[in-house]
Design a protein around this motif. Sequence first.
Motif, PDB file in Angstrom:
ATOM      1  N   ILE A   5       0.864  -1.178   0.000  1.00  0.00           N
ATOM      2  CA  ILE A   5       0.000   0.000   0.000  1.00  0.00           C
ATOM      3  C   ILE A   5       0.904   1.231   0.000  1.00  0.00           C
ATOM      4  O   ILE A   5       1.743   1.389   0.887  1.00  0.00           O
ATOM      5  N   LYS A   6       0.726   2.074  -1.013  1.00  0.00           N
ATOM      6  CA  LYS A   6       1.514   3.302  -1.117  1.00  0.00           C
ATOM      7  C   LYS A   6       0.553   4.479  -1.191  1.00  0.00           C
ATOM      8  O   LYS A   6      -0.298   4.543  -2.064  1.00  0.00           O
ATOM      9  N   GLU A   7       0.720   5.390  -0.258  1.00  0.00           N
ATOM     10  CA  GLU A   7      -0.111   6.581  -0.225  1.00  0.00           C
ATOM     11  C   GLU A   7       0.721   7.768  -0.684  1.00  0.00           C
ATOM     12  O   GLU A   7       1.885   7.903  -0.314  1.00  0.00           O
ATOM     13  N   LYS A   8       0.124   8.624  -1.477  1.00  0.00           N
ATOM     14  CA  LYS A   8       0.849   9.773  -2.005  1.00  0.00           C
ATOM     15  C   LYS A   8       1.367  10.660  -0.883  1.00  0.00           C
ATOM     16  O   LYS A   8       2.443  11.226  -0.969  1.00  0.00           O
ATOM     17  N   ASN A  12       3.810   4.240   3.347  1.00  0.00           N
ATOM     18  CA  ASN A  12       4.044   3.032   2.560  1.00  0.00           C
ATOM     19  C   ASN A  12       3.984   1.846   3.506  1.00  0.00           C
ATOM     20  O   ASN A  12       4.666   1.829   4.532  1.00  0.00           O
ATOM     21  N   LYS A  65      -4.201   1.683  -9.180  1.00  0.00           N
ATOM     22  CA  LYS A  65      -3.573   3.003  -9.080  1.00  0.00           C
ATOM     23  C   LYS A  65      -4.664   4.055  -9.220  1.00  0.00           C
ATOM     24  O   LYS A  65      -5.409   4.052 -10.192  1.00  0.00           O
ATOM     25  N   GLU A  66      -4.729   4.960  -8.252  1.00  0.00           N
ATOM     26  CA  GLU A  66      -5.713   6.030  -8.288  1.00  0.00           C
ATOM     27  C   GLU A  66      -5.120   7.280  -8.914  1.00  0.00           C
ATOM     28  O   GLU A  66      -3.903   7.435  -8.986  1.00  0.00           O
ATOM     29  N   ASP A  70      -2.367   7.226  -4.989  1.00  0.00           N
ATOM     30  CA  ASP A  70      -2.401   6.082  -4.088  1.00  0.00           C
ATOM     31  C   ASP A  70      -2.342   4.778  -4.905  1.00  0.00           C
ATOM     32  O   ASP A  70      -2.901   4.690  -5.992  1.00  0.00           O
ATOM     33  N   GLU A  71      -1.651   3.771  -4.353  1.00  0.00           N
ATOM     34  CA  GLU A  71      -1.500   2.501  -5.059  1.00  0.00           C
ATOM     35  C   GLU A  71      -1.685   1.343  -4.091  1.00  0.00           C
ATOM     36  O   GLU A  71      -1.257   1.400  -2.941  1.00  0.00           O
TER      37      GLU A  71
END
Length: 76
Positions: A5-8, A12, A65-66, A70-71
Amino acid sequence: MKIHIKEKGGVNLTIPLPTGLALRFMGIAAKHCGEEEDGKELKALINGLKQAKKVWGHLTIVEVKEKDGDEVTITL
């Protein structure tokens, strides 16, 4: 199996999860949703995923992917 999970904004998170355990949770969730599950089918699915992991290594199952950056990625 790993869930990334990666947030802008900067967070992470990586969650390692054994494949068999993840599928067992999915089986339990299916029972709660009213789906009948056969134990043989679940074992066959677990064995199939383990074989796929041996053949292809880190196979990406889901990748989202948004627009805002965010991913979420689920790999085998």
